[in-house]
Design a protein around this motif. Sequence first.
Motif, PDB file in Angstrom:
ATOM      1  N   MET A 201      14.924 -35.262  -6.596  1.00 59.97           N
ATOM      2  CA  MET A 201      15.558 -35.754  -7.817  1.00 59.97           C
ATOM      3  C   MET A 201      14.513 -36.472  -8.668  1.00 59.97           C
ATOM      4  N   PHE A 202      14.401 -36.080  -9.933  1.00 57.99           N
ATOM      5  CA  PHE A 202      13.428 -36.725 -10.811  1.00 57.99           C
ATOM      6  C   PHE A 202      14.086 -37.147 -12.116  1.00 57.99           C
ATOM      7  N   PHE A 203      13.460 -38.086 -12.776  1.00 57.09           N
ATOM      8  CA  PHE A 203      13.945 -38.532 -14.078  1.00 57.09           C
ATOM      9  C   PHE A 203      12.814 -38.368 -15.088  1.00 57.09           C
ATOM     10  N   ALA A 204      12.765 -39.243 -16.081  1.00 51.71           N
ATOM     11  CA  ALA A 204      11.816 -39.063 -17.178  1.00 51.71           C
ATOM     12  C   ALA A 204      10.366 -38.964 -16.722  1.00 51.71           C
ATOM     13  N   GLU A 205      10.067 -39.495 -15.538  1.00 53.25           N
ATOM     14  CA  GLU A 205       8.672 -39.511 -15.101  1.00 53.25           C
ATOM     15  C   GLU A 205       8.176 -38.124 -14.737  1.00 53.25           C
ATOM     16  N   SER A 206       9.074 -37.136 -14.644  1.00 53.05           N
ATOM     17  CA  SER A 206       8.677 -35.803 -14.187  1.00 53.05           C
ATOM     18  C   SER A 206       7.437 -35.291 -14.922  1.00 53.05           C
ATOM     19  N   LEU A 207       7.442 -35.432 -16.239  1.00 57.90           N
ATOM     20  CA  LEU A 207       6.336 -34.863 -17.020  1.00 57.90           C
ATOM     21  C   LEU A 207       5.034 -35.641 -16.822  1.00 57.90           C
ATOM     22  N   ILE A 208       5.131 -36.956 -16.627  1.00 60.67           N
ATOM     23  CA  ILE A 208       3.910 -37.733 -16.386  1.00 60.67           C
ATOM     24  C   ILE A 208       3.244 -37.229 -15.115  1.00 60.67           C
ATOM     25  N   LEU A 209       4.051 -37.037 -14.077  1.00 55.11           N
ATOM     26  CA  LEU A 209       3.497 -36.544 -12.811  1.00 55.11           C
ATOM     27  C   LEU A 209       2.907 -35.155 -13.001  1.00 55.11           C
TER      28      LEU A 209
ATOM     29  N   VAL B 265      18.954 -31.357 -14.382  1.00 50.32           N
ATOM     30  CA  VAL B 265      18.909 -30.362 -15.462  1.00 50.32           C
ATOM     31  C   VAL B 265      17.995 -30.814 -16.600  1.00 50.32           C
ATOM     32  N   ALA B 266      18.020 -32.108 -16.896  1.00 48.38           N
ATOM     33  CA  ALA B 266      17.257 -32.604 -18.040  1.00 48.38           C
ATOM     34  C   ALA B 266      15.750 -32.519 -17.797  1.00 48.38           C
ATOM     35  N   GLN B 267      15.314 -32.502 -16.527  1.00 46.56           N
ATOM     36  CA  GLN B 267      13.876 -32.504 -16.262  1.00 46.56           C
ATOM     37  C   GLN B 267      13.300 -31.108 -16.059  1.00 46.56           C
ATOM     38  N   LEU B 268      14.183 -30.117 -15.895  1.00 43.76           N
ATOM     39  CA  LEU B 268      13.691 -28.762 -15.636  1.00 43.76           C
ATOM     40  C   LEU B 268      12.718 -28.261 -16.700  1.00 43.76           C
ATOM     41  N   PRO B 269      13.000 -28.457 -18.009  1.00 42.49           N
ATOM     42  CA  PRO B 269      12.078 -27.922 -19.014  1.00 42.49           C
ATOM     43  C   PRO B 269      10.653 -28.419 -18.825  1.00 42.49           C
TER      44      PRO B 269
ATOM     45  N   SER C 138      10.541 -48.998  -8.059  1.00 44.83           N
ATOM     46  CA  SER C 138      10.818 -48.864  -9.484  1.00 44.83           C
ATOM     47  C   SER C 138      10.032 -47.684 -10.025  1.00 44.83           C
ATOM     48  N   GLN C 139      10.675 -47.055 -10.978  1.00 46.94           N
ATOM     49  CA  GLN C 139      10.241 -45.755 -11.484  1.00 46.94           C
ATOM     50  C   GLN C 139       8.782 -45.717 -11.922  1.00 46.94           C
ATOM     51  N   PHE C 140       8.407 -46.535 -12.897  1.00 47.04           N
ATOM     52  CA  PHE C 140       7.086 -46.370 -13.489  1.00 47.04           C
ATOM     53  C   PHE C 140       5.938 -46.903 -12.642  1.00 47.04           C
TER      54      PHE C 140
ATOM     55  N   ILE D  50      12.633 -39.369  -6.663  1.00 50.48           N
ATOM     56  CA  ILE D  50      12.830 -40.808  -6.705  1.00 50.48           C
ATOM     57  C   ILE D  50      14.315 -41.113  -6.657  1.00 50.48           C
ATOM     58  N   SER D  51      14.912 -40.764  -5.541  1.00 56.23           N
ATOM     59  CA  SER D  51      16.311 -41.110  -5.355  1.00 56.23           C
ATOM     60  C   SER D  51      16.495 -41.585  -3.928  1.00 56.23           C
ATOM     61  N   THR D  52      17.740 -41.885  -3.569  1.00 55.27           N
ATOM     62  CA  THR D  52      17.991 -42.445  -2.245  1.00 55.27           C
ATOM     63  C   THR D  52      18.357 -41.343  -1.258  1.00 55.27           C
ATOM     64  N   ILE D  53      18.569 -41.746  -0.032  1.00 58.47           N
ATOM     65  CA  ILE D  53      18.899 -40.785   1.016  1.00 58.47           C
ATOM     66  C   ILE D  53      20.325 -40.256   0.841  1.00 58.47           C
ATOM     67  N   SER D  54      21.183 -41.001   0.115  1.00 54.88           N
ATOM     68  CA  SER D  54      22.559 -40.534  -0.073  1.00 54.88           C
ATOM     69  C   SER D  54      22.615 -39.377  -1.059  1.00 54.88           C
ATOM     70  N   ASP D  55      21.507 -39.116  -1.737  1.00 61.17           N
ATOM     71  CA  ASP D  55      21.470 -38.038  -2.713  1.00 61.17           C
ATOM     72  C   ASP D  55      21.150 -36.733  -1.984  1.00 61.17           C
ATOM     73  N   VAL D  56      22.016 -35.747  -2.116  1.00 62.43           N
ATOM     74  CA  VAL D  56      21.831 -34.503  -1.365  1.00 62.43           C
ATOM     75  C   VAL D  56      20.525 -33.819  -1.763  1.00 62.43           C
ATOM     76  N   ALA D  57      20.101 -33.997  -3.026  1.00 63.74           N
ATOM     77  CA  ALA D  57      18.844 -33.394  -3.469  1.00 63.74           C
ATOM     78  C   ALA D  57      17.669 -33.907  -2.638  1.00 63.74           C
ATOM     79  N   THR D  58      17.712 -35.193  -2.278  1.00 61.37           N
ATOM     80  CA  THR D  58      16.651 -35.764  -1.451  1.00 61.37           C
ATOM     81  C   THR D  58      16.630 -35.075  -0.093  1.00 61.37           C
ATOM     82  N   ILE D  59      17.802 -34.839   0.458  1.00 61.81           N
ATOM     83  CA  ILE D  59      17.853 -34.195   1.777  1.00 61.81           C
ATOM     84  C   ILE D  59      17.344 -32.763   1.671  1.00 61.81           C
ATOM     85  N   ALA D  60      17.719 -32.077   0.592  1.00 66.80           N
ATOM     86  CA  ALA D  60      17.216 -30.718   0.396  1.00 66.80           C
ATOM     87  C   ALA D  60      15.692 -30.751   0.353  1.00 66.80           C
TER      88      ALA D  60
END
Lengths: 288, 406, 211, 227
Positions: free
Chosen positions: B304-312, B330-334, B279-281, B209-219
């Motif tokens: 790229m993910f944020f807090a929603e990672s675990l819900i998914l 890094v925060a969502q890896l666990p 929007s995220q949720f 859930i990020s934009t195209i300018s984020d390299v993670a999205t391109i990866a």
Amino acid sequence: MDSVPTKPRRSLVDRLKDIDRRVIFVFIAVAVIIPMVWPIGLSLKASPPSRALFREVESLPRGSVVLMAFDYDPATEIELGPMCLAFLKQCFRKGLKVVGLALWPQGAQLARASFSEAAKGYNVRYGVDYVNLGFKAGGIVVIDSLGKDFRESFPVDVDGRPLSDLPLMKKVKNFADIDFVMALSAGDPGLPFWIMIAQGRFGRKVGGGCTAVSAPMLYPYFPNQLVGLLGGMKGAAEYELLVGEKGPATRGMDAQSIAHAAIVFFIIIGNVFFFISKRKQKLMGARA
Amino acid sequence: MLTRASVSFAGRRLLHLSMCVLAGSLVLCCQALCQSPPSDTPPFPATNLVAKDTPDDDGGSITLSWTLSADDSGGKNDVIGYEVRRSKDPNGPFETVKSVSKGTSGVTDESKVENDAGYYYQVVTKDVGSETPSTVFGPIQAGVQWFNLGRLNTLIVTLIYITLLLYFIVQAKKGAKLFIRRIAGLDALEEAVGRATEMGKPILYVPGISTISDVATIASLNILSGVARTVAEYDTRIIVPNYDPIVMTVAQEVVREGFLAAGKPEAYNEQDVFYVTSSQFPFVAAVDGIMVRERPATNLFIGMFFAESLILAETGASTGAIQIAGTDAVAQLPFFIAACDYTLIGEELYAASAYLSRAPLLLGSLKGQDWMKMFLIGCILIGLITLNAGYDGFKSLFDIPLTIFR
Amino acid sequence: MTLETFDTTFGLWIGALLTLCIFSFLYKDNPFYRFAEHLFVGVSAGYWLVYNYWNIVKPNLIDPLAARRWQYLLPLALGIFMLTRLCPKIGWLSRWPIAFMIGSGSGLMVITYLQSNFLEQIKSTLVPLDPSGQPWYVLANNLILLVGVVSGLVYFFFSKAHTGVTGGVARIGIVFLMVSFGASFGYTVMARISLLIGRLYFLLHKCAGFI
Amino acid sequence: MRRQVPLLICFVAGIVMLAQSFIPPLTWFYTNALAWARIIACIALFIGLISLVRLHTTKIKRKSANWQFSMITLCALGYMMLAGLLTRYGFFIWLHGKCVSGSTGDGFVTVLENAFNFQDIFLNVQIPIQATMFSLLAFYIASAAFRAFRARTLEATLLLIAATIVMLGRVPIGQMIPGISEITTWILDVPNTAAKRGIMIGVGLGMTSTALKIMLGIERTYLGMKD
């Protein structure tokens, strides 16, 4: 006749090992709801900043005027609302007068709700024992103007009544008439500004409450510039303990504790059954 | 010579004068007594005022610093703040450009500073009723710097890195054999697609859930391109819900291209790569819905993910899908590690493109990355040795901004 | 009941009902959740569009253009190119703005990440290891930190097989990664439970008047 | 035109963005490029809108599973857009002006105004659902912990132990165990910091390498073209 192939019956251990997650959900919900409805008040020790705040307010003589800033919004209410209630109850019980105002737009409505809730059970009247001046935009500039005259930024209260109609405001002109400032703040504008102006410039005693996230940033102000500080739900629970009210924060902290314990319990259960079934498999493997 | 008359006149004048002085001081005393305490003497001035052109900028800014007044945090401790005043003429008039609270001993003036014009500065110390100006400093000019010396270390590191990457890319082009270690999560990709085919169920791909300018999205889109091709080969359906419309357009192109490469352009359905909401949720609510209703056999959460990672990931786990996640958050890896079958951790996400395509150019850059890590470990070792030998000059090479030239 | 209090009570009840709809998903998918989900998607997409129009497009594009600041024609043109996606024939034009966003984003990331994730991380790993003048545990912690960082990096070596010494060091790296993931997980539990407490407080206290 | 121009744009934009970090007079590009990107992203929302509407109208047309709910999405979307426009254009103020104050018409306008209150919908619909979706995490974090934290291997055991200690070390009930707060702080400050740093350095290198490859045109999957 061949027997119909049935699903191999799973042993109790195996079933417990993979409990339906909805069972866990129920336990978590119960672990949170029960302490919220019937608070336990699990051993909590008040930290020095909370105790200092409590003692300072206790030492104020009857009739002293406390200025209270509601600089937060509904998103942080779960942390700051309980502090506000406990603090207001302490004030009303001690016969202190409270002047509330907000630098955050939604703070005014939260103040209204908090005042009416805290006032229950105390013989206090609006206008005489407490007033709610409402919201004013401008942040630090508003605080600065209180040094000269409250009427500059707050000509009327939250309901549009002129301050001259409110008996309490007749004796409050500016910071000089305020004995203590309590700022509940969830961010900017907030506590740092109150410290800078009310304490720094006008020499008032300032205490505060903040979210758990911003507490580490504000602790360094204690005890020189801040008389006391409540950080997050934990700080609120400590204050409820000091005031002797098992309020929402105590309930919240109890719920936290029980929920954490429930999760740890499930982890242990999961591992116990995991090991039992592993041993059984080994045994069965050996037999075969 | 003096006559008696003149003497007596002089005496009377003296008497008169002294009475005036007495009366005057009495009045002053009274005033002082009547006024609110403390008696208002002006504060000590701020000293050592220095102004200089703000370094490493494109002009229009001057940086000032001074020593606090003796009455600030000491002395009478009644200073309330400072006002910085500026003029083009050393004799004034000075205009206030900035005011700061007590305890502040420096400020940057960016209010309509013209480049190459001479300015004079003065800092005025204020207490409640009075103020004391400092000595005037100047003239000082703001100017444009053509190179940001504060970022010299960043430039050098960037150049070293580019050189390393290009060197190994060229080597790879020449045909050098390049090894790449196993990455379990990526090996599992094909198996996961195969499983979906067997079960006759779709694959869900969430590109973060990020934009195209984020390299993670391109990866992530790079990985999607490989997945889309495999999916097309296996004749499986792929569902790609999107958080960002631009990412959606790129994802559509990438998936279509994958189907084309597999020789099955007609199997591509554009409506399977769609936009949900930014929007995220709400996005998560919708993807959760897809997971429980379409029951995909495989869920891929990559980007790229944020807090929603675990819900998914938990909803996915409850449907029994095989799940592969990959993120540099890094925060969502666990949470992905706990709830998914495989997780690409951080840099593995970026290595995926090379791993899946085995394109020599990309593999070459992976080797460059490894050499950069060696370089970094070397820097740490040298730094530790020099630091513990009592020399901290090496450590200061890593300051941001670099200050050794100031 | 005045209109205002009616509004707030009504609003509270809507909020409470929707809250229950979402919670029902924990049991299983059902029409109530489906209702809330679809409503949520529609409302948020609409809100997001309107919000962005008034807060970004109007002040940053339309207003400057109305004031004849012609340099804003460039983003307008790029935006229109983006919209060519909708007509397949000239859809390739949309690659231009995409390339612009990706290119400038990449250029920015290179510097930002080399600074924050490379230079600064080296600097903070340079810690004193001198045994004199500091308690043993500070020294021990610094050493552990160093070992953790280096072994973690070795885990991310791609061009070398994880065997022999590399394999051993990488394994230490994994140990650190796992402890860290566990710790972050445990650390986050409190914040997540707080969210639930907040929600239940809303339901039990504000809506039902319990507690 | 179709292949070369985008690659050129990408390269130039990337290089100028890189250069502006080192050459102060170029910083204008930084501020402008970010603003432009935001504007493009906003205009692109229109494409998203079309996609969303198309998806749901197709569902309704085909009467595919749960098509009734698609109507809710479309209604909510249309309603929000209408409300957002009406409120901002001062439509209701204009309407109020058309009615004589105190007349039934005026009351009707007030009702209408309340019904189309953009902010209220946001407050009473979006906020509660959002907060509730977020709070689902409390349940999921518990079920994930139950399922994942099994002492299968050494690594899994470490994960489990670290998580349990930190979980307990943060609440009053756990703090009754002596020393647990100190261990929690130590785990968070020392091994956790070390591992995070390792990951961050790796991420930094991987990301910058990918970014450089994108700028140089080596990585061009995003354009839908592969070599």
